[in-house]
Design a protein around this motif. Structure first.
Motif, PDB file in Angstrom:
ATOM      1  N   GLU A 194       6.359  99.545  71.055  1.00 40.91           N
ATOM      2  CA  GLU A 194       6.402  98.607  69.896  1.00 40.91           C
ATOM      3  C   GLU A 194       6.439  99.159  68.547  1.00 40.91           C
ATOM      4  OE1 GLU A 194       3.241  95.481  72.399  1.00 40.91           O
ATOM      5  OE2 GLU A 194       2.667  96.629  70.925  1.00 40.91           O
ATOM      6  N   LEU A 195       5.851 100.393  68.473  1.00 38.83           N
ATOM      7  CA  LEU A 195       5.859 101.125  67.256  1.00 38.83           C
ATOM      8  C   LEU A 195       7.390 101.438  67.201  1.00 38.83           C
ATOM      9  CD1 LEU A 195       3.768 101.880  65.368  1.00 38.83           C
ATOM     10  CD2 LEU A 195       3.405 103.878  66.067  1.00 38.83           C
TER      11      LEU A 195
ATOM     12  N   VAL B 215      10.001 103.075  63.828  1.00 32.75           N
ATOM     13  CA  VAL B 215       8.986 104.419  63.664  1.00 32.75           C
ATOM     14  C   VAL B 215       9.527 105.276  64.741  1.00 32.75           C
ATOM     15  CG1 VAL B 215       6.703 105.647  63.584  1.00 32.75           C
ATOM     16  CG2 VAL B 215       6.990 103.244  62.627  1.00 32.75           C
ATOM     17  N   LYS B 216       9.719 106.592  64.370  1.00 29.52           N
ATOM     18  CA  LYS B 216      10.229 107.572  65.464  1.00 29.52           C
ATOM     19  C   LYS B 216       8.826 108.002  66.182  1.00 29.52           C
ATOM     20  CE  LYS B 216      12.586 112.055  66.256  1.00 29.52           C
ATOM     21  NZ  LYS B 216      12.807 112.164  67.506  1.00 29.52           N
TER      22      LYS B 216
ATOM     23  N   VAL C  44      -1.103 108.257  63.215  1.00 28.97           N
ATOM     24  CA  VAL C  44      -0.897 109.167  62.212  1.00 28.97           C
ATOM     25  C   VAL C  44       0.245 110.070  62.491  1.00 28.97           C
ATOM     26  CG1 VAL C  44      -2.048 111.231  60.979  1.00 28.97           C
ATOM     27  CG2 VAL C  44      -3.390 108.821  61.581  1.00 28.97           C
ATOM     28  N   ALA C  45       0.109 110.580  63.880  1.00 26.91           N
ATOM     29  CA  ALA C  45       1.135 111.485  64.184  1.00 26.91           C
ATOM     30  C   ALA C  45       2.399 110.851  64.821  1.00 26.91           C
ATOM     31  CB  ALA C  45       0.837 112.533  65.097  1.00 26.91           C
ATOM     32  N   HIS C  46       2.159 109.717  65.304  1.00 26.49           N
ATOM     33  CA  HIS C  46       3.096 108.751  65.912  1.00 26.49           C
ATOM     34  C   HIS C  46       3.578 109.581  67.187  1.00 26.49           C
ATOM     35  CE1 HIS C  46       4.478 107.199  61.630  1.00 26.49           C
ATOM     36  NE2 HIS C  46       3.605 106.548  62.177  1.00 26.49           N
TER      37      HIS C  46
ATOM     38  N   ASN D 105       8.293 120.104  70.564  1.00 25.74           N
ATOM     39  CA  ASN D 105       7.925 121.036  69.513  1.00 25.74           C
ATOM     40  C   ASN D 105       7.643 120.020  68.398  1.00 25.74           C
ATOM     41  OD1 ASN D 105       7.917 123.748  69.749  1.00 25.74           O
ATOM     42  ND2 ASN D 105       9.821 123.768  70.094  1.00 25.74           N
ATOM     43  N   PHE D 106       8.541 119.005  67.769  1.00 30.25           N
ATOM     44  CA  PHE D 106       8.324 117.964  66.949  1.00 30.25           C
ATOM     45  C   PHE D 106       6.834 117.383  67.100  1.00 30.25           C
ATOM     46  CE2 PHE D 106       9.762 113.940  64.940  1.00 30.25           C
ATOM     47  CZ  PHE D 106       9.765 114.548  63.750  1.00 30.25           C
ATOM     48  N   ALA D 107       6.805 116.988  68.361  1.00 32.42           N
ATOM     49  CA  ALA D 107       5.295 116.321  68.638  1.00 32.42           C
ATOM     50  C   ALA D 107       4.156 117.126  68.258  1.00 32.42           C
ATOM     51  CB  ALA D 107       5.323 115.707  69.954  1.00 32.42           C
ATOM     52  N   PHE D 108       4.249 118.531  68.704  1.00 35.38           N
ATOM     53  CA  PHE D 108       3.109 119.166  68.612  1.00 35.38           C
ATOM     54  C   PHE D 108       3.000 119.596  66.889  1.00 35.38           C
ATOM     55  CE2 PHE D 108       2.819 119.205  73.224  1.00 35.38           C
ATOM     56  CZ  PHE D 108       1.614 119.313  73.283  1.00 35.38           C
TER      57      PHE D 108
END
Ligand code: GLU
Length: 396
Positions: free
Chosen positions: A26-27, A32-33, A355-357, A384-387
């Protein structure tokens, strides 16, 4: 509660894995990525030879009902697979093909559990086990473990949970959500316990069989002392990146297989015919693509361990297999992050989504509210992007 609905709808919770995946979608739809670490779904494509088999099946006219328990040649392939890979003897009349391993498990629970029957489940456990047992009016009985014992329940603790109402022991190895895999010796100790209780059935969910980083997969059904009471669950979703094809299967004592066939004869008429032909290609074809995917999962596991180590207060186990990790995030409970008071890991998951998506699933759904389940079936760049984002959002 909507009284127009049957009470049974309220006996169990919505699947939190699917709920978080839905929230992530949904986001994303709003532009939003979002990095989705909530759903246990391989990011790889189904291997080409399997897709080709499905196309050929359509051309060859496999577009009609199959036998309710599944095509005979597929059940033979499952029987051969059980013997070849797991040392298990199930003949074709002990095998039932269903609409995903989830459906296979539900069939078995509906076939065996009467109201009030107890089902022993090592905790943490896959979200749907407890809810399926409740749906059948059974009672889940949990055997706790934690990060310090690598989320494995010792045989003695399992035995201590047995009562005269126990009907079933239900577990997964490698485990969803912890990734822990029981060794042959540990399984033998569990089998030795159940040898003493001939009325209890063992349901062994082995859907992550091929995603094992430490050793050869071991099945509890290999122990003759309990073999005639073991129902082995497996499927193609995880090993062959075939989640959407929805094919699972069981090997079971014949009377249980017949009951499952009867149940799905009324629910589904049998699994999708084209997906069954594709599954035949998967089970009789090369395991090289599966091995290549597993090698990637191992690299990702190591990356995730390294990145988790950078976050203060997080305690992680080292998963033996599957593509999940179940770190303890209790350090953050009671803390305030960017003005948001965190009172549970569920709050923390919502906070990190907003906040971090990054979407992840609270350990509550898996029986341990101090943990979060992270599915790392995603490429290293996205991980890596997520962390990077998680680390930043968790800076106090
Ligand atoms: N088994 C996967 C998971 O645990 C798929 C979602 C589900 O069916 O729960 O994420």
């Amino acid at each position: 509660m909507d009284t127009r609905l049957a009470n049974r709808v309220y006996y169990f919770e919505e699947s939190q894995t699917l709920e978080m995946a839905k929230k992530a979608r949904e986001l994303s739809a709003k532009g939003v990525k979002v990095i989705n670490l909530s759903l246990g779904e391989p990011d790889f494509a189904t291997p080409k030879h399997i897709i080709e088999a499905a196309k050929k099946a359509m051309d060859d006219g496999f577009t009609k009902y199959s036998p309710v328990a599944g095509f005979l040649d597929l059940r033979q392939a499952v029987s051969d697979k059980f013997l070849r890979d797991n040392g298990l003897n199930y003949s074709t009349n002990q095998i039932v093909i269903s609409t995903g391993a989830k459906h296979s498990i539900m069939n078995v629970i509906l076939a065996l559990i009467n109201p009030g029957d107890e089902v022993i489940i090592p905790n943490p456990y896959w979200v749907s086990y407890s809810e399926m047992v409740k749906l059948a009016s059974g009672k889940p009985v949990f055997v706790p473990s934690n990060v310090t014992n690598n989320y494995k329940s010792p045989a003695s603790a399992i035995e201590a949970a047995i009562t005269d109402k126990t009907k079933m022991f239900l577990f997964s190895s490698p485990c969803n959500p912890s990734g822990s895999a029981y060794s042959k010796q540990e399984l033998k100790e569990i089998a030795d316990v159940f040898e003493k209780y001939p009325n209890i059935f063992i349901v062994s969910d082995e859907i992550y069989e091929h995603i094992n980083f430490v050793s050869k997969h071991e099945s509890i059904g290999q122990f003759q002392s309990v073999a005639d009471r073991v129902i082995t669950i497996n499927g193609v979703a995880k090993a062959f990146a075939m989640t959407g094809w929805r094919i699972g299967y069981i090997g079971a004592p014949e009377f249980i297989a017949k009951a499952c066939e009867k149940l799905q004869g009324q629910f589904t008429s049998g699994a999708n015919s084209i997906a069954q032909r594709a599954t035949l290609a998967a089970l009789t074809g090369s395991l090289e693509p599966t091995k290549a995917m597993t090698a990637e999962y191992l690299k990702r596991r190591n990356l995730v361990l390294k990145r988790l180590d950078e976050i203060p207060g997080v305690k992680a186990n080292v998963p033996d297999g599957a593509f999940y990790i179940f770190p303890d995030f209790s350090y953050f409970i009671g803390k305030t992050l960017n003005g948001t008071k965190i009172i549970s890991t569920r709050d923390l998951c919502y906070y990190l989504l907003e906040v971090a998506h990054v979407s992840m699933v609270s350990g509550e759904a898996f029986g341990n509210p101090e943990c979060i389940r992270i599915s790392y079936s995603l490429n290293e760049t996205d991980l890596n992007f997520a962390f990077d984002r998680i680390k930043e959002a968790l800076t106090i």
